[in-house]
Design a protein around this motif. Structure first.
Motif, short mmCIF file in Angstrom:
data_model
loop_
_atom_site.label_atom_id
_atom_site.label_comp_id
_atom_site.label_asym_id
_atom_site.label_seq_id
_atom_site.Cartn_x
_atom_site.Cartn_y
_atom_site.Cartn_z
N PHE A 124 0.85 -1.27 -0.03
CA PHE A 124 -0.07 0.18 -0.05
C PHE A 124 0.86 1.19 0.35
CE2 PHE A 124 -2.84 -3.33 1.33
CZ PHE A 124 -4.26 -2.72 0.68
N GLU A 125 0.40 2.37 -0.97
CA GLU A 125 1.39 3.52 -1.03
C GLU A 125 0.27 4.75 -0.57
OE1 GLU A 125 3.46 4.97 -3.88
OE2 GLU A 125 4.70 2.87 -4.38
N SER A 126 -1.03 4.53 -0.42
CA SER A 126 -1.77 5.41 0.10
C SER A 126 -1.37 5.80 1.39
CB SER A 126 -3.40 4.71 0.20
OG SER A 126 -3.57 4.40 -1.20
N THR A 127 -1.73 7.16 1.85
CA THR A 127 -1.37 7.80 3.12
C THR A 127 -2.37 7.31 4.06
OG1 THR A 127 -0.34 9.60 2.05
CG2 THR A 127 -0.83 9.88 4.35
N VAL A 128 -2.38 6.77 5.26
CA VAL A 128 -2.82 6.39 6.46
C VAL A 128 -2.27 6.57 7.72
CG1 VAL A 128 -4.09 4.66 4.76
CG2 VAL A 128 -1.94 4.11 6.21
N TYR A 129 -3.15 6.38 8.68
CA TYR A 129 -2.65 6.72 10.04
C TYR A 129 -2.29 5.11 10.65
CZ TYR A 129 -7.03 4.57 11.28
OH TYR A 129 -8.25 3.91 11.30
N PRO A 130 -1.11 5.12 11.43
CA PRO A 130 -0.59 4.06 11.60
C PRO A 130 -1.54 2.72 12.11
CG PRO A 130 0.95 5.69 12.59
CD PRO A 130 -0.38 6.24 12.14
N ILE A 207 5.79 -2.15 9.48
CA ILE A 207 4.74 -1.27 8.60
C ILE A 207 4.24 -0.05 9.26
CG2 ILE A 207 2.40 -1.32 7.62
CD1 ILE A 207 3.08 -4.31 6.69
N LYS A 208 3.66 -0.16 10.62
CA LYS A 208 3.42 1.12 11.40
C LYS A 208 4.17 2.11 11.53
CE LYS A 208 -0.04 -1.10 14.58
NZ LYS A 208 -0.37 -1.37 15.88
N THR A 209 5.64 1.77 11.65
CA THR A 209 6.65 2.84 11.63
C THR A 209 6.62 3.73 10.20
OG1 THR A 209 8.12 1.72 13.13
CG2 THR A 209 9.15 3.44 11.70
N ALA A 210 6.49 3.08 8.99
CA ALA A 210 6.43 3.50 7.51
C ALA A 210 5.38 4.25 7.63
CB ALA A 210 6.43 2.45 6.65
N GLU A 211 4.13 3.83 8.03
CA GLU A 211 2.84 4.64 8.03
C GLU A 211 2.98 6.06 8.89
OE1 GLU A 211 -0.48 1.19 7.64
OE2 GLU A 211 0.38 1.67 9.64
N ALA A 212 3.59 6.00 9.84
CA ALA A 212 3.85 7.07 11.01
C ALA A 212 4.73 8.17 10.15
CB ALA A 212 4.42 6.67 12.29
N ILE A 213 5.96 7.50 9.39
CA ILE A 213 6.74 8.55 8.88
C ILE A 213 6.22 9.46 7.75
CG2 ILE A 213 8.76 8.52 7.11
CD1 ILE A 213 9.91 5.88 8.21
N LYS A 214 5.17 8.90 7.09
CA LYS A 214 4.47 9.62 6.03
C LYS A 214 3.50 10.81 6.77
CE LYS A 214 2.54 11.09 2.19
NZ LYS A 214 3.38 11.66 1.24
N VAL A 215 2.66 10.36 7.42
CA VAL A 215 1.86 11.56 7.99
C VAL A 215 2.29 12.45 9.14
CG1 VAL A 215 -0.28 10.04 8.01
CG2 VAL A 215 1.31 9.78 9.92
N ILE A 216 3.86 12.12 9.68
CA ILE A 216 4.36 12.79 10.45
C ILE A 216 5.19 13.98 9.46
CG2 ILE A 216 6.41 13.35 12.14
CD1 ILE A 216 5.18 10.50 13.33
N GLU A 217 5.87 13.61 8.53
CA GLU A 217 6.57 14.49 7.67
C GLU A 217 5.66 15.53 7.02
OE1 GLU A 217 7.19 12.07 3.25
OE2 GLU A 217 8.37 11.73 4.79
N ASN A 218 4.56 15.26 6.62
CA ASN A 218 3.54 16.05 6.04
C ASN A 218 3.14 16.91 7.17
OD1 ASN A 218 3.91 15.77 3.30
ND2 ASN A 218 2.23 14.47 3.49
N SER A 219 2.71 16.46 8.37
CA SER A 219 2.26 17.37 9.38
C SER A 219 3.27 18.16 9.99
CB SER A 219 2.04 16.19 10.60
OG SER A 219 0.86 15.59 10.21
N GLN A 220 4.64 18.08 9.83
CA GLN A 220 5.74 19.21 10.27
C GLN A 220 5.60 20.21 9.35
OE1 GLN A 220 9.62 18.07 8.90
NE2 GLN A 220 10.56 18.36 11.00
N PRO A 272 -2.21 15.58 8.40
CA PRO A 272 -2.37 15.80 9.70
C PRO A 272 -3.54 15.23 10.54
CG PRO A 272 -1.36 17.73 8.67
CD PRO A 272 -1.94 16.73 7.65
N TYR A 273 -4.76 15.28 9.71
CA TYR A 273 -5.92 14.73 10.49
C TYR A 273 -5.81 13.27 10.55
CZ TYR A 273 -8.28 19.31 9.54
OH TYR A 273 -8.46 20.68 9.43
N TYR A 274 -5.22 12.81 9.54
CA TYR A 274 -4.98 11.28 9.89
C TYR A 274 -4.09 10.97 11.10
CZ TYR A 274 -7.21 9.53 5.62
OH TYR A 274 -8.15 9.41 4.67
#
Length: 442
Positions: A124-130, A207-220, A272-274
């Motif tokens: 999966f590549e779609s942005t999601v929460y961990p 996988i959860k770490t990878a999911e977190a990386i995406k949402v956190i980098e954009n939230s920053q 950020p909402y995710y």
């Protein structure tokens, strides 16, 4: 079940990769992989699939290359049975209450589950929460397929980092975060992505770490822009130019270089909402991230209110004014109008019975009408204006001189009655002052 032979099978042509979701993210990935291996491109949108088959790229992400790609475009889900490696790149929007809308992802998971073959890895590549990939998507695929996760098929996550419209930071030049459910799947996923990612890959531990990386980098990024937007509102009250303040600040080596602006699109305005949704499920309520979202979501109204103020001070009645907005896409030189915050400006103006005229050389008129009830007008058909809001930094608008902008106004207006709103600070301050027009910039 052997999963270690997928990469070799793709390289020697005995196996295929499938891309589910052929939008701004999925289509470029499919086309890039197709330069090296056999690729199936699947999308439920038959119109989009037919456009690709006919060499038409409405996303403008790869342009003429669409005419020469070997991707097997299809809207038939049964084609997924031919693939041993499936990449999912469907949208993950938010609902009206800003909670995650996982319906596209759940639908894609169901389709995959009904058509997956044993021995397949799904990424999966779609942005999601961990937790979404393993706790929501995996059970759907397992239930629909009757195949056991970990034994008959495996799952992974590799967040997309494509920046629509960016011709510098392209798919192959951005380092790719990859992850799998175990060591075997992680290694195979990394080898497959290394086929196209010249910048290399970063292996996340799970996988959860990878999911977190995406949402956190954009939230920053969202938070940093929110700070700049707050600074812009303070500078406006101080009657000093925000751009000059930031230019001075950025002379220091450790300045971050962020600028104020409208934060829309499919990532920064949504991710950020995710993240906060996941945090709230664990009992933690965001104190910084959501406040940053509130600031950024308020900027469209702030720009509209500032425009109205400038019109009043110029002596005109805003309700009777001809207001022209240049641009409606969420970013420059890109046809993507998803979550465009220019719409916030339009809606705020409409609250005051002002009906702005919008033009955009990049946007799809049909989509603008369907999604936002905005009728786009060709640039050469625009009427003379009382107020011009330059909202998007398209190259066509950047290339216009201040004097060319001045020619857009009603000829009977005195210079000081012509109101120019430069949202992106595209034009030089000395030229704006020399024009004698009334101007404002974020």
């Amino acid at each position: 079940m052997n999963f270690n032979d997928i990469y070799e099978g793709l390289i020697n042509g005995t196996e295929k990769l499938a891309l589910v979701g052929l939008g701004y993210v999925g289509m470029p990935i499919a086309v890039e992989f197709a330069k090296h291996i056999k690729v199936i491109g699947f999308d439920i949108n038959e119109k989009r699939v037919n456009e690709y088959k006919n060499g038409i790229d409405s996303t403008n992400e790869i342009g003429e290359a669409i005419k020469h790609t070997t991707v097997d475009f299809t809207s038939d889900p049964a084609a997924l049975k031919e693939a041993r490696f499936i990449v999912v790149a469907v949208p993950t929007p938010v609902k009206d209450d800003n909670s995650p809308d996982l319906r596209p992802l759940e639908s894609a998971s169901k389709t995959i589950g009904q058509n997956i073959s044993p021995g397949t890895i799904v990424v999966f590549e779609s942005t999601v929460y961990p937790g979404v990939t393993e706790d929501i998507c995996a059970p759907i695929i397992e239930s629909e397929s009757g195949l056991k996760l970990g034994t008959d098929w495996k799952i992974g996550y590799s967040p997309e980092r494509i920046n629509p419209g960016d011709r510098v930071h392209t798919l192959t030049s951005i380092r790719k975060v990859v992850s799998g459910m175990d060591i075997e799947s992680s290694a195979e996923i990394q080898k497959v992505y290394d086929i196209i990612i010249k910048a290399g890959t970063f292996m996340a531990s799970d996988i959860k770490t990878a999911e977190a990386i995406k949402v956190i980098e954009n939230s920053q990024r969202d938070i940093n822009i929110a700070f700049m937007n707050e600074i812009a509102m303070i500078c406006d009250r101080l009657h000093i130019d925000t751009a000059e303040v930031l230019d001075g600040m950025n002379t220091k080596w450790n300045a971050l270089g962020f600028r104020p602006g409208l934060v829309g699109g499919h990532c920064i305005g949504i991710d950020p909402y995710y993240l906060t949704s996941a945090a709230e499920k664990l009992g933690y309520h965001s104190r910084i991230i959501l406040n940053g979202r509130k600031v950024n979501d308020s900027i469209g109204a702030f720009i509209a209110d500032s425009s109205i103020k400038e019109m009043i001070e110029a002596g005109m009645a805003p309700k009777k004014a001809v207001v022209i907005i240049l641009g409606i896409t969420f970013k420059e030189n890109c046809p993507d109008t998803r979550n465009s915050k220019i719409v916030d400006i339009i809606e705020r103006l409409r609250e005051y019975d002002i009906s702005p005229i919008v033009t955009d050389p990049w946007a799809n008129a049909e989509i603008a009408k369907q999604e936002y009830n905005v009728d786009l007008v060709p640039f050469d058909e625009l009427p003379p204006a009382d107020c011009v809001i330059v909202a998007v930094g398209h190259s066509q608008f950047r290339s216009m001189s201040v004097m060319q902008l001045k020619e857009m106004f009603k000829p009977e207006l005195a210079d000081e009655e012509k109101v120019l709103i430069d949202v992106k600070s595209l034009y030089r301050m000395d030229e704006l002052r020399a024009s004698k027009m009334r101007f404002w910039r974020l």
